[in-house]
Write a protein that holds these residues in place. Structure first.
Motif, PDB file in Angstrom:
ATOM      1  N   PRO A 187      -1.766  13.217  30.957  1.00 19.92           N
ATOM      2  CA  PRO A 187      -3.017  13.258  30.186  1.00 19.92           C
ATOM      3  C   PRO A 187      -3.506  11.829  29.880  1.00 19.92           C
ATOM      4  O   PRO A 187      -3.464  11.363  28.744  1.00 19.92           O
ATOM      5  CB  PRO A 187      -2.606  14.008  28.917  1.00 19.92           C
ATOM      6  N   ALA A 198      -0.063  18.527  26.666  1.00 21.33           N
ATOM      7  CA  ALA A 198      -1.352  17.903  26.374  1.00 21.33           C
ATOM      8  C   ALA A 198      -1.965  18.448  25.094  1.00 21.33           C
ATOM      9  O   ALA A 198      -2.869  17.830  24.533  1.00 21.33           O
ATOM     10  CB  ALA A 198      -2.313  18.124  27.540  1.00 21.33           C
ATOM     11  N   ASN A 256       1.211  23.413  31.516  1.00 18.66           N
ATOM     12  CA  ASN A 256       0.728  22.313  30.691  1.00 18.66           C
ATOM     13  C   ASN A 256       1.860  21.426  30.160  1.00 18.66           C
ATOM     14  O   ASN A 256       1.636  20.597  29.301  1.00 18.66           O
ATOM     15  CB  ASN A 256      -0.101  22.849  29.518  1.00 18.66           C
ATOM     16  N   SER A 265      -1.216   7.337  28.177  1.00 21.15           N
ATOM     17  CA  SER A 265      -1.441   8.780  28.044  1.00 21.15           C
ATOM     18  C   SER A 265      -1.163   9.209  26.607  1.00 21.15           C
ATOM     19  O   SER A 265      -0.446   8.541  25.869  1.00 21.15           O
ATOM     20  CB  SER A 265      -0.523   9.559  28.983  1.00 21.15           C
ATOM     21  N   TYR A 274       0.253  12.476  24.421  1.00 22.24           N
ATOM     22  CA  TYR A 274       1.003  13.720  24.532  1.00 22.24           C
ATOM     23  C   TYR A 274       1.269  14.303  23.142  1.00 22.24           C
ATOM     24  O   TYR A 274       1.252  13.594  22.135  1.00 22.24           O
ATOM     25  CB  TYR A 274       2.377  13.490  25.177  1.00 22.24           C
TER      26      TYR A 274
END
Length: 198
Positions: free
Chosen positions: A59, A128, A137, A158, A160
């Motif tokens: 992500p 995510a 996911n 990213s 998380y």
């Protein structure tokens, strides 16, 4: 499969593409999405010209970052290097090195009960979303060791949610993290099991 600093990428899927006009055709795809040391292997390829691609899931906060990369070190199909395989030929040294700024770090921490006692065999995963029941996911996952410790691989840049759960008492409150080159140790708390009503 290596990030731009030479760290092995654990969760990725490599594909072999036959060079074909106007676009390459996938002829073989990695059956695993977990590689402990970043190593991958394909056997039984016919002689010909091929490309290698690798798919990652992350992500990224930078929406311009791509999640499909190509051998040897590019995120662009146009810049991918062909591999030519002949009769009875073994082709080695096909490391896929990620371009600059594709970097992984281990997110480490521990899972405890509310009184601070470690929880062994708890399930910990990166997702995510704060509410995540969908396996598709999840980005990395593992169970804690006997001291409640875990280590999950994540991409720098990213964001998380770190989730935890145990069979006996359900889920703890997830924690949101933004991954940098240096990260603090995480502590996740799982509620005590509910006592059965008599």
């Amino acid at each position: 499969i290596l990030d731009s600093e030479g760290n092995a990428i654990k969760r990725a899927k490599v594909s072999v593409l036959r060079v074909h006009r106007p676009s390459p055709v996938v002829v073989n795809r990695d059956t695993f999405d977990y590689h402990e040391n970043g190593k991958y292997e394909f056997n039984g390829l016919l002689p010909g010209r091929y490309l290698l691609s690798v798919d990652i899931r992350a992500p990224f906060l930078d929406t311009n970052k791509r999640t499909t990369l190509f051998y040897p070190t590019t995120d662009s199909l146009e810049n991918a290097t062909e591999i030519s395989i002949g009769e009875s030929e073994e082709f080695q040294n096909t490391d896929i090195n990620f371009p600059a700024d594709y970097i992984v770090r281990e997110i480490e921490g521990m899972v405890v009960w509310p009184n601070g006692v470690p929880v062994s065999k708890a399930w910990v995963f990166l997702a995510a979303a704060k509410d995540s029941d969908d396996d598709d996911n999840k980005f990395d996952w593992e169970s804690t060791d006997e001291l409640g410790r875990f280590s999950l691989q994540a991409f720098v840049g990213s964001q998380y949610w770190v989730h935890c759960s145990s069979q006996s008492s359900g889920r703890g409150e997830p924690i949101r993290i933004k991954v940098g080159k240096n990260n603090e140790t995480i502590k996740l708390v799982i509620p005590f099991p509910k006592r059965e009503q008599r």
